[in-house]
Structure formats: C-alpha cells, structure tokens
Design an enzyme around this catalytic site. Sequence first.
Site, mmCIF file in Angstrom:
data_model
loop_
_atom_site.group_PDB
_atom_site.id
_atom_site.type_symbol
_atom_site.label_atom_id
_atom_site.label_comp_id
_atom_site.label_asym_id
_atom_site.label_seq_id
_atom_site.Cartn_x
_atom_site.Cartn_y
_atom_site.Cartn_z
ATOM 1 N N GLU A 151 0.831 -1.218 0.000
ATOM 2 C CA GLU A 151 0.000 0.000 0.000
ATOM 3 C C GLU A 151 0.854 1.250 0.000
ATOM 4 O OE1 GLU A 151 -3.037 -0.005 -1.232
ATOM 5 O OE2 GLU A 151 -3.639 -1.385 0.346
ATOM 6 N N ASP A 189 3.023 2.072 -4.926
ATOM 7 C CA ASP A 189 3.054 2.139 -6.405
ATOM 8 C C ASP A 189 3.697 3.422 -6.922
ATOM 9 O OD1 ASP A 189 0.768 3.654 -5.745
ATOM 10 O OD2 ASP A 189 -0.508 2.742 -7.283
ATOM 11 N N SER A 236 -11.459 0.844 -5.800
ATOM 12 C CA SER A 236 -11.177 1.327 -7.160
ATOM 13 C C SER A 236 -12.403 1.415 -8.050
ATOM 14 C CB SER A 236 -10.107 0.469 -7.836
ATOM 15 O OG SER A 236 -8.922 0.579 -7.144
ATOM 16 N N SER A 237 -13.456 1.967 -7.509
ATOM 17 C CA SER A 237 -14.640 2.176 -8.348
ATOM 18 C C SER A 237 -14.293 3.118 -9.505
ATOM 19 C CB SER A 237 -15.788 2.739 -7.516
ATOM 20 O OG SER A 237 -15.367 3.887 -6.807
ATOM 21 N N ASP A 275 -4.326 0.581 -9.563
ATOM 22 C CA ASP A 275 -5.753 0.305 -9.716
ATOM 23 C C ASP A 275 -6.143 0.078 -11.171
ATOM 24 O OD1 ASP A 275 -5.502 0.978 -7.093
ATOM 25 O OD2 ASP A 275 -6.572 2.881 -7.245
HETATM 26 C C1 GLA Z 1 -5.168 4.569 -4.331
HETATM 27 C C2 GLA Z 1 -4.386 4.903 -5.603
HETATM 28 C C3 GLA Z 1 -3.369 3.810 -5.916
HETATM 29 C C4 GLA Z 1 -2.490 3.499 -4.714
HETATM 30 C C5 GLA Z 1 -3.355 3.284 -3.463
HETATM 31 C C6 GLA Z 1 -2.522 3.128 -2.225
HETATM 32 O O1 GLA Z 1 -5.955 3.450 -4.524
HETATM 33 O O2 GLA Z 1 -5.271 5.046 -6.689
HETATM 34 O O3 GLA Z 1 -2.595 4.184 -7.023
HETATM 35 O O4 GLA Z 1 -1.533 4.497 -4.519
HETATM 36 O O5 GLA Z 1 -4.264 4.357 -3.263
HETATM 37 O O6 GLA Z 1 -1.783 1.957 -2.279
#
Ligand code: GLA
Length: 394
Positions: A37, A40, A135-136, A181
């Site tokens: 987490e 990325d 991730s909607s 995502d």
């Molecule tokens: C959100 C962002 C991702 C990532 C997460 C944390 O979902 O869209 O790119 O950085 O937070 O891991």
Amino acid sequence: MNLKELAVHITAEFQKHYGRAPRWIAAAPGRVNVIGEHTDYNDGFVLPMAIERYAIMAADAPLPGSVAAQSKITIFDTHFDETATIDVSAPVTKGTPKWSNYIRGVLCGFQQRGVKIPALDVAFLSTVPLGGGLSSSAALEVCTATLIEAVTGQTIDPIEKALLAQKAEHDFAGVPCGIMDQFISALGREGQLLLLDCRTRQTQLVPMSDPSVALLVINTNVKHELGSGEYAKRRAECEEAAKIIGVKSLRDATPDQLEKAKSKLSDVVYRRARHVIGEIERTVHAAEGIRQSNWPTVGQFMYASHAALRDDYEVSCKELDAVVEIAEDIGYKGGVYGCRMTGGGFGGCCVALVKADHADAITKKIATEYKAKTGIEAAIFASRPAAGATIIKG
Ligand code: GLA
C-alpha cells in the site's frame, strides 16, 4: 450478481431506457489490494487482485434522425437514475456531473491518440462500492476505455490502456494516483493475484486457488475521499524523503540508508519513508508466502502492513482500526490469518485472509462487533480473484 447476470441486467436496463437492444457491452472490475500500500508511486511492488465487482456499460449508436444525438455520448447511470451528456464533436473537457469526469478523461485520452470518438447511447451500472477503496473510479475508467475499444475496433495494449486511465484520474479527477488500480482492472486474471513491479511494469502471476483460504472484503462504510489532498501530501513527503536520502525513489532506499539519513529528515517524513521501504519488502515476501501457501506468514505481513499504515503513514481511521482489532481478537484459532486496511485509506475497506470453512462465522462476528463498536453497519463479502476488463458483446 456475477458478470453473466450483470450483462443480462444491463441489457434489460438499456432496453428499458432506450427502447432497443445494445450492440456492445464492456465491463471492468474493481480491485482489492492484498498488500503493497502506497508503494506504487514509489516505484515499488503491489499485490492486488481484481474482484467480482464490476463497472459495466451497454451501448449502441444513437438512432438516426436526431442531429444533436450524432455528436454526443449519453450515459444513463441506471443505479442513480442520472444522465451525463458529453459532447464528442470537439476535444472533451471536464464537466458535470462529477462522476462523468472519469469517463471524460478517458475519452480525451483516446482523442489525444487520434481516435475519433463516436456518438453513443450508453447504460451504465457499477457494483463496485463507491468511495470504498475498491477502485470504483479505475473500474469506471477502464470500462469506458474497453467500451471505446469495442465500438471503434481500435484496441490498445492493456498497459497503455491502464496508463491512459491513470492520466484521466490525474487530469480529470485531480488525484495523483499510482498505476496499481487501473493496471489490475485492465490486466487481472481469474484465480491469480498480480505481483506488479511498478517501476518496470513487469508482472508475475501469483496463483490464489487454495480452496482452504478465502479473502474477505470488509467495507467500513466510511467513505474515503482521496481528492482531499492527503494523498497528494503523502506523495510529496515520499519524494522529499527520496531526495534527502539521495535516491531516485524510495524503491532504491534500504533501511540502512534511511537510518543514516534520519537526522536530516523530519519525524513525519522519516516515518512515511519507513512505511514505504518496509512495505515494499513485505509485499515481495508475502507474494512468496502465498506461492508456498504459508498463510500464517502472509497474515503476519498483513498485520504489519496495517500497523505501519496506521502509525507511520497515518492513512487509517478508527473504523478501519476497529475491524483489524476485531480480526486480531478472533485470531488464528478463530480462523483469521491476517487483516489490514486496503487502498488509499481514510475509510473504505479492510481485507482479511481467513480459513475458508470459518469465513461465514468470521463474517458474522466482524459484522456484529463492528456494529457494537462503531454503530455502523459493515458490508462484508468474499471474492475470488477475477479476470480483468472484458468485451462481453461486440
Ligand atoms: C489509491 C491509488 C493507488 C495506490 C493506493 C494506495 O488506490 O489510486 O494508485 O496508490 O491508493 O496503495
């Protein structure tokens, strides 16, 4: 609803709203991140899986006759009973309603690649909880991109598609997100987690098919808002840490280097970096643990990830912490291997790795205790790793 049922449902909704059958149907899943987490955008590793929750769109060219209809995309959101209209005869810009910006951003990305966007009538539905950290928005972006591929016949490489969708999120939704995502929504594989190296964009599939374990997604029903600035702040703090340590990104920093630079870093920036450096390592080890079906070890990495996100990265909240505490109380004996917040944080969901034959009892117990602790009704579901974006019809 599984994907087949959803396709039947959206077809009926399209038919009801527009009075004819759709010609194209496309869908893209949400995701849950098992571990990795806030790594990325630090060039690190992430280990997400696509979930059996989707954004789905059914579409047809507008009926001939209405001249105005020939220059716009009309999107009917079947759940909220709301319509967005986007003029595609000119470069697509930001607009209203707010959710249409994810779609607008993707259309703009295609236009910038020289693709002429055709007019369309669209019916849309999403079973990915909104603002739940699943991730909607990426599902909506990747679904839009996949629909445009189906309609124009111009397919793009899935990695390119993920990058196009990410840019839509940056430019049209104002969230400087990483690549995780959109990547998993575009490239997910059934039965597999994806270990993604966010620097090289190379992926390794990590099978998750052991029937003795299950992943539970526990939605705290506290909405998260990544646009609020905290996310961007974390990103800036990581960049600051990398600069002071003297590396390109935190991916390149070792725990040793961090300790050596400690006196030059503010306490906050030091702790942000400590989370990221530790989390990248945990992610690689957890992937190894999954490959070996070493569930107790994977579970320990998940708990450690949560603690670092709570204490060092400060992106948890009391409801997410409550879920993890309940899971820890149930413990190994009660069938829980590990649990952590998932996604950007500040609300949204936890993910728990549990013994499959205890999953129902654990679900009930978490729901009851979470309600007792917070007064909020959690929404809990299990998901197997699902496939990424797909053209269902067209
Ligand atoms: C959100 C962002 C991702 C990532 C997460 C944390 O979902 O869209 O790119 O950085 O937070 O891991």
